[in-house]
Motif scaffolding. Structure first.
Motif, PDB file in Angstrom:
ATOM      1  N   GLY A 129       0.822  -1.213   0.000  1.00 28.77           N
ATOM      2  CA  GLY A 129       0.000   0.000   0.000  1.00 28.77           C
ATOM      3  C   GLY A 129       0.850   1.254   0.000  1.00 28.77           C
ATOM      4  N   ALA A 173       2.093   1.736  -3.470  1.00 28.07           N
ATOM      5  CA  ALA A 173       1.019   2.223  -4.339  1.00 28.07           C
ATOM      6  C   ALA A 173       0.763   3.702  -4.071  1.00 28.07           C
ATOM      7  N   MET A 189      -0.511  -2.064  -6.683  1.00 24.24           N
ATOM      8  CA  MET A 189      -1.926  -2.402  -6.494  1.00 24.24           C
ATOM      9  C   MET A 189      -2.193  -3.852  -6.876  1.00 24.24           C
TER      10      MET A 189
END
Length: 70
Positions: free
Chosen positions: A19, A22, A30
């Protein structure tokens, strides 16, 4: 040596890492997030090792007594 790992904690740790990637505009991360959510415990351990995480840091504490820190 056999180590019992908290799989939920391992999954959370890997999801946090993906995360974060991303969040800094790394779109391929992702895909990692989606993969991590569906991986088996063995796949999670293999991924953790590839990413340089030490599974011993996520070992389940089999001491049922109170911690010395209390």
């Amino acid at each position: 040596m056999k180590i019992e790992v908290d799989v939920d904690q391992l999954r959370e740790s890997l999801l946090d890492r993906a995360g974060s990637a991303a969040g800094v505009d790394f779109p391929a991360a992702m895909l990692d997030v989606m993969d991590i959510e569906d991986e088996s415990p063995q796949e999670l351990l293999a991924r953790a090792e590839r990413e340089g995480l030490d599974p011993r840091d996520l070992a389940v504490d089999d001491d049922c007594g109170a911690s010395d820190d209390w």
